[in-house]
Design an enzyme around this catalytic site. Structure first.
Site, PDB file in Angstrom:
ATOM      1  N   ASP A 123       5.176 -21.244 -83.000  1.00 33.67           N
ATOM      2  CA  ASP A 123       4.304 -20.542 -82.180  1.00 33.67           C
ATOM      3  C   ASP A 123       4.704 -19.316 -81.352  1.00 33.67           C
ATOM      4  O   ASP A 123       4.847 -19.370 -80.197  1.00 33.67           O
ATOM      5  CB  ASP A 123       3.472 -21.586 -81.007  1.00 33.67           C
ATOM      6  CG  ASP A 123       4.606 -22.004 -80.036  1.00 33.67           C
ATOM      7  OD1 ASP A 123       4.018 -22.182 -78.831  1.00 33.67           O
ATOM      8  OD2 ASP A 123       5.864 -22.208 -80.508  1.00 33.67           O
ATOM      9  N   ASP A 163      10.838 -18.928 -80.452  1.00 36.57           N
ATOM     10  CA  ASP A 163      10.523 -19.157 -81.945  1.00 36.57           C
ATOM     11  C   ASP A 163      11.019 -17.997 -82.895  1.00 36.57           C
ATOM     12  O   ASP A 163      11.723 -18.206 -83.904  1.00 36.57           O
ATOM     13  CB  ASP A 163       9.169 -19.304 -82.264  1.00 36.57           C
ATOM     14  CG  ASP A 163       8.471 -20.246 -81.216  1.00 36.57           C
ATOM     15  OD1 ASP A 163       8.163 -19.802 -80.074  1.00 36.57           O
ATOM     16  OD2 ASP A 163       7.940 -21.344 -81.861  1.00 36.57           O
ATOM     17  N   ASN A 183       2.170 -21.016 -77.325  1.00 41.10           N
ATOM     18  CA  ASN A 183       2.604 -20.060 -76.340  1.00 41.10           C
ATOM     19  C   ASN A 183       1.454 -18.901 -76.161  1.00 41.10           C
ATOM     20  O   ASN A 183       1.155 -18.395 -74.997  1.00 41.10           O
ATOM     21  CB  ASN A 183       3.872 -19.111 -76.901  1.00 41.10           C
ATOM     22  CG  ASN A 183       5.148 -19.920 -76.579  1.00 41.10           C
ATOM     23  OD1 ASN A 183       5.209 -20.858 -75.988  1.00 41.10           O
ATOM     24  ND2 ASN A 183       6.021 -20.004 -77.830  1.00 41.10           N
ATOM     25  N   THR A 207       8.782 -25.990 -83.976  1.00 47.65           N
ATOM     26  CA  THR A 207       9.041 -25.434 -82.754  1.00 47.65           C
ATOM     27  C   THR A 207       7.899 -25.043 -81.871  1.00 47.65           C
ATOM     28  O   THR A 207       8.167 -24.410 -80.891  1.00 47.65           O
ATOM     29  CB  THR A 207       9.958 -24.181 -82.919  1.00 47.65           C
ATOM     30  OG1 THR A 207       9.371 -23.047 -83.715  1.00 47.65           O
ATOM     31  CG2 THR A 207      11.327 -24.745 -83.657  1.00 47.65           C
ATOM     32  N   PHE A 231       6.323 -28.495 -72.517  1.00 50.83           N
ATOM     33  CA  PHE A 231       5.322 -27.752 -73.199  1.00 50.83           C
ATOM     34  C   PHE A 231       4.672 -28.207 -74.493  1.00 50.83           C
ATOM     35  O   PHE A 231       3.416 -28.463 -74.815  1.00 50.83           O
ATOM     36  CB  PHE A 231       5.523 -26.259 -73.116  1.00 50.83           C
ATOM     37  CG  PHE A 231       4.479 -25.407 -73.401  1.00 50.83           C
ATOM     38  CD1 PHE A 231       4.114 -24.918 -74.762  1.00 50.83           C
ATOM     39  CD2 PHE A 231       3.343 -25.279 -72.666  1.00 50.83           C
ATOM     40  CE1 PHE A 231       3.306 -24.178 -75.172  1.00 50.83           C
ATOM     41  CE2 PHE A 231       2.252 -24.106 -73.060  1.00 50.83           C
ATOM     42  CZ  PHE A 231       2.282 -23.712 -74.228  1.00 50.83           C
ATOM     43  N   ASN A 232       5.509 -28.226 -75.638  1.00 50.85           N
ATOM     44  CA  ASN A 232       5.035 -28.380 -77.034  1.00 50.85           C
ATOM     45  C   ASN A 232       4.324 -29.681 -77.027  1.00 50.85           C
ATOM     46  O   ASN A 232       3.420 -29.919 -77.749  1.00 50.85           O
ATOM     47  CB  ASN A 232       6.308 -28.369 -77.847  1.00 50.85           C
ATOM     48  CG  ASN A 232       6.768 -27.044 -78.065  1.00 50.85           C
ATOM     49  OD1 ASN A 232       6.214 -25.753 -77.803  1.00 50.85           O
ATOM     50  ND2 ASN A 232       8.048 -26.859 -78.601  1.00 50.85           N
ATOM     51  N   HIS A 236      15.185 -22.427 -76.607  1.00 48.00           N
ATOM     52  CA  HIS A 236      14.807 -24.111 -76.720  1.00 48.00           C
ATOM     53  C   HIS A 236      14.603 -24.026 -78.300  1.00 48.00           C
ATOM     54  O   HIS A 236      15.388 -24.743 -78.916  1.00 48.00           O
ATOM     55  CB  HIS A 236      13.406 -24.065 -76.349  1.00 48.00           C
ATOM     56  CG  HIS A 236      13.262 -24.077 -74.800  1.00 48.00           C
ATOM     57  ND1 HIS A 236      13.688 -24.929 -73.776  1.00 48.00           N
ATOM     58  CD2 HIS A 236      12.680 -22.896 -73.931  1.00 48.00           C
ATOM     59  CE1 HIS A 236      13.631 -24.490 -72.746  1.00 48.00           C
ATOM     60  NE2 HIS A 236      12.603 -23.265 -72.624  1.00 48.00           N
ATOM     61  N   ASP A 237      14.128 -23.187 -79.013  1.00 48.50           N
ATOM     62  CA  ASP A 237      13.473 -23.422 -80.503  1.00 48.50           C
ATOM     63  C   ASP A 237      14.895 -23.113 -81.193  1.00 48.50           C
ATOM     64  O   ASP A 237      14.849 -23.565 -82.601  1.00 48.50           O
ATOM     65  CB  ASP A 237      12.485 -22.391 -80.773  1.00 48.50           C
ATOM     66  CG  ASP A 237      11.230 -22.863 -80.068  1.00 48.50           C
ATOM     67  OD1 ASP A 237      10.241 -21.904 -80.043  1.00 48.50           O
ATOM     68  OD2 ASP A 237      10.982 -24.074 -79.727  1.00 48.50           O
TER      69      ASP A 237
HETATM   70  O1  RIB Z   1       8.936 -25.947 -73.721  1.00 49.58           O
HETATM   71  C1  RIB Z   1       9.785 -24.959 -74.719  1.00 49.58           C
HETATM   72  C2  RIB Z   1       8.764 -24.525 -76.011  1.00 49.58           C
HETATM   73  O2  RIB Z   1       7.572 -24.466 -75.452  1.00 49.58           O
HETATM   74  C3  RIB Z   1       9.325 -23.829 -76.662  1.00 49.58           C
HETATM   75  O3  RIB Z   1       9.092 -24.015 -78.330  1.00 49.58           O
HETATM   76  C4  RIB Z   1       8.834 -22.505 -76.342  1.00 49.58           C
HETATM   77  O4  RIB Z   1       8.532 -21.664 -77.630  1.00 49.58           O
HETATM   78  C5  RIB Z   1       7.234 -22.928 -76.025  1.00 49.58           C
HETATM   79  O5  RIB Z   1       6.393 -23.155 -77.374  1.00 49.58           O
HETATM   80 CA    CA Z   2       7.974 -22.493 -79.624  1.00 51.36          CA
END
Ligand code: RIB
Ligand code: CA
Length: 315
Positions: free
Chosen positions: A12, A17, A41, A125, A166-167, A239-240
Site C-alpha cells: 500500500d 512500501d 496508507n 506490507t 496499522f496493517n 517497517h516494510d
Molecule cells: O504499521 C506500519 C505499516 O502500516 C507499514 O506497512 C506502513 O506502510 C503502513 O502500511
Molecule cells: Ca505498508
C-alpha cells in the site's frame, strides 16, 4: 548463486512500501513476479497510482494489479498524517509508464501462482485483504505459496492503537485468516521494525549518493521522518523494508518461532497480535509464525544504501 526467490509484492505505497520495492528490485536474491495493491496508507486508487509510479521510477516491469477498495469487513482507515494526501508525499515522481493490469489483485496473484514453475513467496506490507481473499477463493493454490513474509502486528504493542499495528488493524479478519492458514509465515512486526530506523545521519548518507533514485529516496526519507520526529522517534522506521530485507539478508535478523493469533473483537484490543513463546505445555499454543524480534541496524542501513546506489551513483 542460489536461485532468486520469486515474490508477489502486495503493498500500500506508502514510503516504506516503496523502499520494500526498491530493495526487491535491486537484489539478485529476489525476482518480482507481480505487484498488487491494498487500501491502507491511502485509498486503493492512490496506493495503486503510487505503485505504478514507483515501478516506473525503479524500472520494475512486473504486472501491477489493483486490490480491494476496502477490508473484508469494516471501513478503510488511511494514514495521511504519516504518508500525506497522495500516500507518497515528498518528491515529484514520474507519471506511470507501466500499464495497470486488467486483472484484479486476486486474479493476478492466482495467475502468477499457477504459471510459476516453483512456489512463490508473498511479500505483504499492507493490510492483508488480498492475500486473505486469495486463500478463500483459491485454496487449491496454497501448495504454490512458499510462504508469507509480512510486515504487520506487534507482539509487545501496537502503533495505531495501543494494542494494534496499522496493517492488522485495517483488516483484522484478513490477518487472522493469514495467521491461521498453516503457511510458513515470517512476521516483521513492530518489535523489530521500530528498531529499523533511518536516522538523519543515514539520510545525509543517502543524499551523498548520486543519481535520480537516491535523490527521490532522500526526499522520501525526509518526509517520512518528519512525522516520526514530531512524536519523538530517533529516525524513520522502515517497517516494510524489513520484510524484504529478511528474504535478502536473513543473517541480519534475530527471530523466534512463536504462537501468534489476531484479536478480531474488543473495543480496545481489536487488531492486536497475541504472541506466546514455545514452552507452553498445551499444544493449542503451537508456534505458527517466525517472529523477527531484532536486527543489525547498521547492516540493514548498509543494505538500503547499497540498494539505492545500485540504481546509479556511488555510495
Ligand atoms: O504499521 C506500519 C505499516 O502500516 C507499514 O506497512 C506502513 O506502510 C503502513 O502500511
Ligand atoms: Ca505498508
Amino acid at each position: 548463486m542460489m536461485r532468486p526467490i520469486p515474490v508477489i509484492c502486495d503493498c500500500d505505497p506508502g514510503h516504506d512500501d516503496a523502499m520494500m520495492l526498491l530493495l526487491c528490485q535491486a537484489s539478485p536474491r529476489i525476482r518480482i513476479l507481480a505487484v498488487t495493491t491494498s487500501c491502507g496508507n491511502q485509498t486503493i486508487e492512490k496506493t495503486t497510482y503510487n505503485a505504478l509510479r514507483v515501478c516506473t521510477l525503479l524500472g520494475i516491469r512486473a504486472p501491477v494489479a489493483k486490490g480491494s477498495p476496502k477490508p473484508l469487513f469494516g471501513q478503510p482507515i488511511t494514514a495521511p498524517n504519516i504518508h500525506g494526501q497522495s500516500g507518497l508525499d515528498g518528491p515529484n515522481l514520474p507519471e506511470p509508464a507501466v500499464p495497470l493490469s486488467p486483472l484484479t489483485a486476486v486474479e493476478l496473484m492466482a495467475q502468477t501462482l499457477r504459471q510459476s514453475d516453483e512456489p512463490v513467496t508473498i511479500l505483504s506490507t499492507g493490510p492483508m485483504t488480498n492475500t486473505a481473499a486469495l486463500l478463500l477463493a483459491h485454496p487449491e493454490l496454497k501448495p504454490k505459496i512458499a510462504g508469507i513474509s509480512l510486515m504487520g502486528g506487534g507482539i509487545a504493542h501496537g502503533n495505531w492503537t495501543p494494542a494494534a499495528e496499522f496493517n492488522v488493524l485495517v483488516d483484522p479478519e484478513a490477518a487472522d485468516l493469514v495467521f491461521r492458514s498453516g503457511l510458513p509465515i515470517t512476521m516483521a512486526g513492530l518489535d523489530v521494525t521500530l528498531k529499523a530506523l533511518i536516522t538523519e545521519t543515514d539520510i545525509r548518507r543517502i543524499e551523498s549518493i548520486s543519481g535520480e533514485v537516491a535523490r527521490v529516496v532522500a526526499q522520501w526519507m525526509e518526509f517520512f521522518y518528519a512525522f516520526h520526529k514530531s512524536i519523538g522517534y530517533a529516525g524513520a522506521p522502515l517497517h516494510d523494508a524489513v520484510a524484504a530485507a529478511w528474504l535478502i539478508r536473513p543473517e541480519l535478523f534475530v527471530t523466534q518461532q512463536m504462537f501468534v493469533r489476531v484479536e478480531t473483537q474488543g473495543d480496545y484490543c481489536r487488531g492486536a497480535t497475541i504472541g506466546a513463546r514455545p514452552g507452553r505445555t498445551d499444544q493449542s499454543y503451537a508456534p505458527n509464525a517466525r517472529c523477527i524480534l531484532d536486527l543489525d541496524r547498521q547492516g540493514f542501513v548498509d543494505l538500503v544504501c547499497e540498494a539505492v546506489a545500485s540504481y546509479g551513483g556511488a555510495t
